[in-house]
Design a protein around this motif. Structure first.
Motif, PDB file in Angstrom:
ATOM      1  N   SER A 380       1.189  -1.443   0.062  1.00 15.63           N
ATOM      2  CA  SER A 380      -0.155   0.047  -0.091  1.00 15.63           C
ATOM      3  C   SER A 380       0.858   1.232   0.043  1.00 15.63           C
ATOM      4  CB  SER A 380      -0.592  -0.095   1.239  1.00 15.63           C
ATOM      5  OG  SER A 380      -2.220  -1.300   1.304  1.00 15.63           O
ATOM      6  N   LEU A 381       1.861   1.561   0.925  1.00 17.37           N
ATOM      7  CA  LEU A 381       3.006   1.915   0.907  1.00 17.37           C
ATOM      8  C   LEU A 381       3.256   2.353  -0.393  1.00 17.37           C
ATOM      9  CD1 LEU A 381       4.705   1.395   4.129  1.00 17.37           C
ATOM     10  CD2 LEU A 381       2.842   3.060   3.946  1.00 17.37           C
ATOM     11  N   THR A 382       3.676   2.004  -0.710  1.00 15.95           N
ATOM     12  CA  THR A 382       4.282   1.537  -2.523  1.00 15.95           C
ATOM     13  C   THR A 382       3.232   1.965  -3.511  1.00 15.95           C
ATOM     14  OG1 THR A 382       5.903  -0.626  -2.365  1.00 15.95           O
ATOM     15  CG2 THR A 382       5.355   0.518  -4.205  1.00 15.95           C
ATOM     16  N   LEU A 383       1.956   1.792  -3.231  1.00 13.74           N
ATOM     17  CA  LEU A 383       1.078   2.055  -5.086  1.00 13.74           C
ATOM     18  C   LEU A 383       0.621   3.519  -4.265  1.00 13.74           C
ATOM     19  CD1 LEU A 383      -1.116  -1.083  -4.205  1.00 13.74           C
ATOM     20  CD2 LEU A 383       0.266  -0.017  -6.260  1.00 13.74           C
ATOM     21  N   ALA A 384       0.927   4.084  -2.769  1.00 17.87           N
ATOM     22  CA  ALA A 384       0.731   5.501  -2.678  1.00 17.87           C
ATOM     23  C   ALA A 384       1.725   6.366  -2.915  1.00 17.87           C
ATOM     24  CB  ALA A 384       0.637   5.425  -1.319  1.00 17.87           C
ATOM     25  N   VAL A 385       2.615   6.555  -2.957  1.00 17.63           N
ATOM     26  CA  VAL A 385       4.182   7.424  -3.025  1.00 17.63           C
ATOM     27  C   VAL A 385       3.861   7.570  -4.656  1.00 17.63           C
ATOM     28  CG1 VAL A 385       5.570   7.068  -0.832  1.00 17.63           C
ATOM     29  CG2 VAL A 385       5.734   5.708  -2.919  1.00 17.63           C
ATOM     30  N   SER A 386       3.268   6.466  -5.619  1.00 16.52           N
ATOM     31  CA  SER A 386       3.349   6.594  -6.953  1.00 16.52           C
ATOM     32  C   SER A 386       2.340   7.209  -7.645  1.00 16.52           C
ATOM     33  CB  SER A 386       3.291   4.851  -7.447  1.00 16.52           C
ATOM     34  OG  SER A 386       2.907   4.418  -7.320  1.00 16.52           O
ATOM     35  N   GLY A 387       1.434   6.957  -6.095  1.00 14.56           N
ATOM     36  CA  GLY A 387       0.161   8.124  -6.923  1.00 14.56           C
ATOM     37  C   GLY A 387      -0.984   6.807  -7.479  1.00 14.56           C
ATOM     38  N   ALA A 388      -0.022   5.911  -7.566  1.00 18.22           N
ATOM     39  CA  ALA A 388      -1.665   4.864  -7.625  1.00 18.22           C
ATOM     40  C   ALA A 388      -3.078   4.325  -6.763  1.00 18.22           C
ATOM     41  CB  ALA A 388      -0.752   3.728  -8.170  1.00 18.22           C
ATOM     42  N   SER A 389      -3.519   3.488  -7.753  1.00 19.56           N
ATOM     43  CA  SER A 389      -4.751   3.476  -6.280  1.00 19.56           C
ATOM     44  C   SER A 389      -4.727   2.299  -5.391  1.00 19.56           C
ATOM     45  CB  SER A 389      -6.286   2.445  -7.267  1.00 19.56           C
ATOM     46  OG  SER A 389      -7.271   2.131  -6.080  1.00 19.56           O
ATOM     47  N   VAL A 390      -4.629   2.424  -3.764  1.00 15.73           N
ATOM     48  CA  VAL A 390      -4.274   1.889  -2.551  1.00 15.73           C
ATOM     49  C   VAL A 390      -5.428   0.942  -2.465  1.00 15.73           C
ATOM     50  CG1 VAL A 390      -3.599   1.576  -0.724  1.00 15.73           C
ATOM     51  CG2 VAL A 390      -2.554   3.599  -1.458  1.00 15.73           C
ATOM     52  N   SER A 391      -6.785   1.457  -2.266  1.00 17.34           N
ATOM     53  CA  SER A 391      -8.090   0.445  -1.434  1.00 17.34           C
ATOM     54  C   SER A 391      -9.255   1.856  -2.287  1.00 17.34           C
ATOM     55  CB  SER A 391      -8.157   0.654  -0.418  1.00 17.34           C
ATOM     56  OG  SER A 391      -8.068   1.943   0.344  1.00 17.34           O
ATOM     57  N   ALA A 392     -10.167   0.974  -2.469  1.00  9.29           N
ATOM     58  CA  ALA A 392     -11.735   2.027  -2.799  1.00  9.29           C
ATOM     59  C   ALA A 392     -11.642   3.003  -1.784  1.00  9.29           C
ATOM     60  CB  ALA A 392     -12.811   0.746  -2.620  1.00  9.29           C
ATOM     61  N   LYS A 393     -11.466   2.881  -0.369  1.00  7.09           N
ATOM     62  CA  LYS A 393     -11.556   3.868   0.759  1.00  7.09           C
ATOM     63  C   LYS A 393     -10.717   4.788   0.747  1.00  7.09           C
ATOM     64  CE  LYS A 393     -13.643   0.358   4.710  1.00  7.09           C
ATOM     65  NZ  LYS A 393     -13.827   0.205   5.756  1.00  7.09           N
ATOM     66  N   ASN A 394      -9.472   4.326   0.106  1.00  8.75           N
ATOM     67  CA  ASN A 394      -8.489   5.395  -0.076  1.00  8.75           C
ATOM     68  C   ASN A 394      -9.075   6.628  -1.299  1.00  8.75           C
ATOM     69  OD1 ASN A 394      -5.439   6.038  -1.276  1.00  8.75           O
ATOM     70  ND2 ASN A 394      -5.369   6.212   0.881  1.00  8.75           N
ATOM     71  N   ASP A 395      -9.269   5.583  -2.185  1.00  5.67           N
ATOM     72  CA  ASP A 395      -9.903   6.047  -3.292  1.00  5.67           C
ATOM     73  C   ASP A 395     -10.834   7.784  -2.682  1.00  5.67           C
ATOM     74  OD1 ASP A 395      -7.914   4.808  -5.228  1.00  5.67           O
ATOM     75  OD2 ASP A 395      -9.410   4.272  -6.391  1.00  5.67           O
ATOM     76  N   ALA A 396     -11.549   7.002  -1.925  1.00  2.00           N
ATOM     77  CA  ALA A 396     -13.013   7.773  -1.308  1.00  2.00           C
ATOM     78  C   ALA A 396     -12.511   8.737  -0.992  1.00  2.00           C
ATOM     79  CB  ALA A 396     -14.228   6.820  -1.176  1.00  2.00           C
ATOM     80  N   ARG A 397     -11.525   8.790   0.109  1.00  4.70           N
ATOM     81  CA  ARG A 397     -10.838  10.001   0.521  1.00  4.70           C
ATOM     82  C   ARG A 397     -10.108  10.561   0.115  1.00  4.70           C
ATOM     83  NH1 ARG A 397      -8.372   5.216   3.630  1.00  4.70           N
ATOM     84  NH2 ARG A 397      -9.668   4.457   4.744  1.00  4.70           N
ATOM     85  N   THR A 398      -8.986  10.785  -0.482  1.00  4.65           N
ATOM     86  CA  THR A 398      -8.347  11.012  -1.274  1.00  4.65           C
ATOM     87  C   THR A 398      -9.458  11.822  -2.256  1.00  4.65           C
ATOM     88  OG1 THR A 398      -6.265   9.581  -1.801  1.00  4.65           O
ATOM     89  CG2 THR A 398      -6.620  11.387  -3.679  1.00  4.65           C
ATOM     90  N   LYS A 399     -10.434  11.169  -2.881  1.00  5.90           N
ATOM     91  CA  LYS A 399     -10.949  11.831  -3.703  1.00  5.90           C
ATOM     92  C   LYS A 399     -11.912  13.284  -2.829  1.00  5.90           C
ATOM     93  CE  LYS A 399     -14.821  11.590  -7.732  1.00  5.90           C
ATOM     94  NZ  LYS A 399     -15.737  10.807  -8.302  1.00  5.90           N
ATOM     95  N   ALA A 400     -12.428  12.968  -1.934  1.00  2.00           N
ATOM     96  CA  ALA A 400     -13.607  14.402  -1.012  1.00  2.00           C
ATOM     97  C   ALA A 400     -12.387  15.164  -0.605  1.00  2.00           C
ATOM     98  CB  ALA A 400     -13.923  13.324   0.290  1.00  2.00           C
ATOM     99  N   VAL A 401     -11.355  14.771  -0.477  1.00  3.88           N
ATOM    100  CA  VAL A 401     -10.020  15.604   0.024  1.00  3.88           C
ATOM    101  C   VAL A 401      -9.597  17.055  -1.283  1.00  3.88           C
ATOM    102  CG1 VAL A 401      -7.657  16.007   0.709  1.00  3.88           C
ATOM    103  CG2 VAL A 401      -9.588  14.734   1.958  1.00  3.88           C
ATOM    104  N   LEU A 402      -9.666  16.297  -2.283  1.00  6.78           N
ATOM    105  CA  LEU A 402      -9.474  16.615  -3.567  1.00  6.78           C
ATOM    106  C   LEU A 402      -9.295  18.076  -4.029  1.00  6.78           C
ATOM    107  CD1 LEU A 402      -6.359  14.743  -5.264  1.00  6.78           C
ATOM    108  CD2 LEU A 402      -6.273  16.512  -3.652  1.00  6.78           C
ATOM    109  N   LEU A 403     -11.280  17.060  -3.623  1.00  6.65           N
ATOM    110  CA  LEU A 403     -12.472  18.372  -4.620  1.00  6.65           C
ATOM    111  C   LEU A 403     -12.826  19.009  -3.200  1.00  6.65           C
ATOM    112  CD1 LEU A 403     -15.348  15.208  -5.357  1.00  6.65           C
ATOM    113  CD2 LEU A 403     -13.978  17.581  -6.526  1.00  6.65           C
ATOM    114  N   LYS A 404     -12.605  18.883  -1.759  1.00  5.76           N
ATOM    115  CA  LYS A 404     -13.217  19.568  -0.797  1.00  5.76           C
ATOM    116  C   LYS A 404     -11.614  21.519  -1.557  1.00  5.76           C
ATOM    117  CE  LYS A 404     -12.928  22.232   3.157  1.00  5.76           C
ATOM    118  NZ  LYS A 404     -13.923  23.091   3.466  1.00  5.76           N
TER     119      LYS A 404
END
Length: 514
Positions: A380-404
């Protein structure tokens, strides 16, 4: 989500309106003749020998002059940019266009050669830029037409078109843009530099430089002008000297060169000849304006530093920041992870881009929104620092923060994009007999429109990068991280807020608020 409207044609028309009105007065024949005469006088001055600073130690060659190629001329009125420099014949790549001795430039060395000025402030502890500003003011206003630099100085602009020179009403047109914060920071910095000079005390101690009627040459307004001249026109050159690895210098002729992203002029310091040499970094055809690439940066910085907005800018973006919450129990681990991978928000900015996602921004946000289980998982750490999807939950949180982040930017402007489009349409309407607004107003509208278009396009790109999730996941994510603004979070998630921002006019906003 609806794609942001393409308002490029209107923005271009607005920009050209700025250009036309800025140069309209110079089109009168008498003004053009005067401008050309002054340009020729500058060229003659540059070529006229001047006494070397070390002349007393020389048995011969006690004078020096700029060697300016006959292949270039100062243009009294370049297209849309005031004065400029252009070729009179074809120029080859690598050709030396000008060699300007330091004696013809303004810099720390020329300030030291003014014995009275240097006696007053050379050891005062003032910053190098503050000393150079005082030097410019002494030559431009105290010496005036008697200054050795006068043929050059009289061609310098007298207005501070940088946002640093705007009043609060003018600056309010840019409310919401990062440039307002930067402008106030620069103003505060220059105020500190000016106060550190302590002009009243200098006037008492050195009345022959700063006292009596001369004090009027060193007001804060004039100091701001001099700092603007230095900031917008001086260049920093590498000297390859351990004692002074770089020098900041105002170079006549070169400072007349206008900006272009592909500008191909290369200035270099030549210690042996004690001069700045300017080379053609590429071939130029006859009657081509020689332009200089001031820098690669978004337009807000051009308006802040130089007082204009490029017609085209490959580096256009809106800078953004993200950070780990102070209340995040994983804060230390996340900040260390961001630092190790060049994503530390304390040391860099991220970007909202007009046509793509900044994957460093995406990666940093993924790390910031990771939960404890994800932070404990190496994959998960490797995926995250490369900008790749970590999990559906992480996608949702990331999207919510960036839309904010995007919505916060857009809501901070005092107008919507639709209102700006209406304004531009009125300006472009030939049947409209209202007087055109000033140049600063038009540049403010142009910049905020560009930024809003980028933000709306970024929202569109984010929805494509992170497609709609399960609605229950969206709801639970908003409840988890934006509990106090749940409805707003849901509105951002379905794109409604961005579509309305693009279309909503002032009349509709008033109706909603009432």
């Amino acid at each position: 989500m609806p794609r942001a409207r393409d308002a490029r044609a209107r923005v271009r028309a607005l920009f050209l309106a700025c250009v036309v009105l800025a140069t309209r007065g110079a089109r009168a024949s008498d003004a053009k003749a005067d401008a050309r005469g002054r340009a020729l006088a500058l060229e003659r001055w540059a070529r006229t020998p001047t006494r070397r600073w070390d002349a007393a130690a020389r048995e011969e060659d006690a004078t020096t002059a700029a060697r300016v190629s006959e292949s270039i001329r100062i243009v009294a009125e370049a297209r849309g940019a005031g004065r400029g420099v252009a070729t009179t014949r074809n120029v080859s790549a690598g050709e030396l266009l000008a060699e300007v001795p330091l004696e013809k430039c303004l810099c720390a060395a020329s300030a030291r050669m003014d014995a009275r000025l240097w006696r007053a402030i050379g050891a005062s502890g003032a910053s190098g830029d503050a000393i150079l500003a005082a030097h410019v003011l002494r030559e431009a206003f105290d010496a005036g037409s008697k200054s050795a630099y006068w043929p050059w100085l009289r061609l310098l602009p007298r207005d501070v078109d940088s946002t640093v020179g705007w009043n609060e009403d003018e600056l309010s047109e840019l409310s919401g843009s990062n440039v307002v914060v930067f402008t106030r920071a620069i103003k505060a910095q220059w105020r500190m530099e000016y106060d550190a000079l302590d002009v009243p005390t200098l006037g008492e101690k050195f009345p022959d430089v700063f006292g009596g009627e001369r004090a009027a040459h060193y007001t804060f307004d004039k100091f701001t002008w001099a700092r603007f001249i230095i900031w917008s026109r001086a260049i920093d050159l590498s000297t390859e000297s351990a004692e002074a690895p770089t020098i900041r210098v105002l170079v006549p002729l070169l400072d007349m060169a206008n900006h272009a992203p592909g500008g191909k002029l290369r200035p270099e310091w030549d210690a042996r000849s004690n001069a700045v040499k300017v080379y053609a970094a590429s071939a130029f055809r006859e009657h081509t304006e020689l332009r200089f690439n001031y820098d690669t940066k978004p337009s807000q910085y051009f308006l802040l530093q130089y007082g204009f907005i490029p017609e085209t800018n490959p580096a256009e973006c809106v800078e953004a920041t993200v950070r780990v919450s102070d209340h995040d129990s994983l804060r230390d681990a996340k900040e260390e992870l961001l630092r190790l991978h060049g994503l530390d928000p304390k040391k860099r900015n991220f970007e909202w881009k007009p046509r793509s996602i900044d994957y460093d921004l995406l990666a940093a946000t993924r790390v910031i929104t990771m939960d404890e289980a994800e932070m404990s998982d190496a994959t998960s750490l490797t995926l995250a620092v490369s900008g790749a999807s970590v999990s559906a939950k992480n996608d949702a949180r990331t999207k919510a923060v960036l839309l904010k982040s995007l919505a916060s930017f857009l809501e901070s402007y005092t107008t919507t994009l639709a209102e700006d489009n209406e304004y531009v349409a009125r300006v472009d309407d030939e049947s409209n007999d209202e007087p055109l607004p000033g140049k600063r107003k038009r540049f403010a509208v142009l910049l905020r429109m560009r930024e809003k278009q980028i933000l709306l396009a970024s929202a569109d790109a984010l929805f494509k990068e992170l497609p709609d999730e399960d609605q229950e996941l969206v709801k639970s994510t908003c409840e988890e991280i934006f509990m106090n603004e749940f409805d707003a979070c849901m509105t951002r998630a379905n794109g409604t807020v961005f579509a309305s921002y693009e279309k909503k006019t002032e009349e509709e906003r008033v109706d909603e608020s009432s």
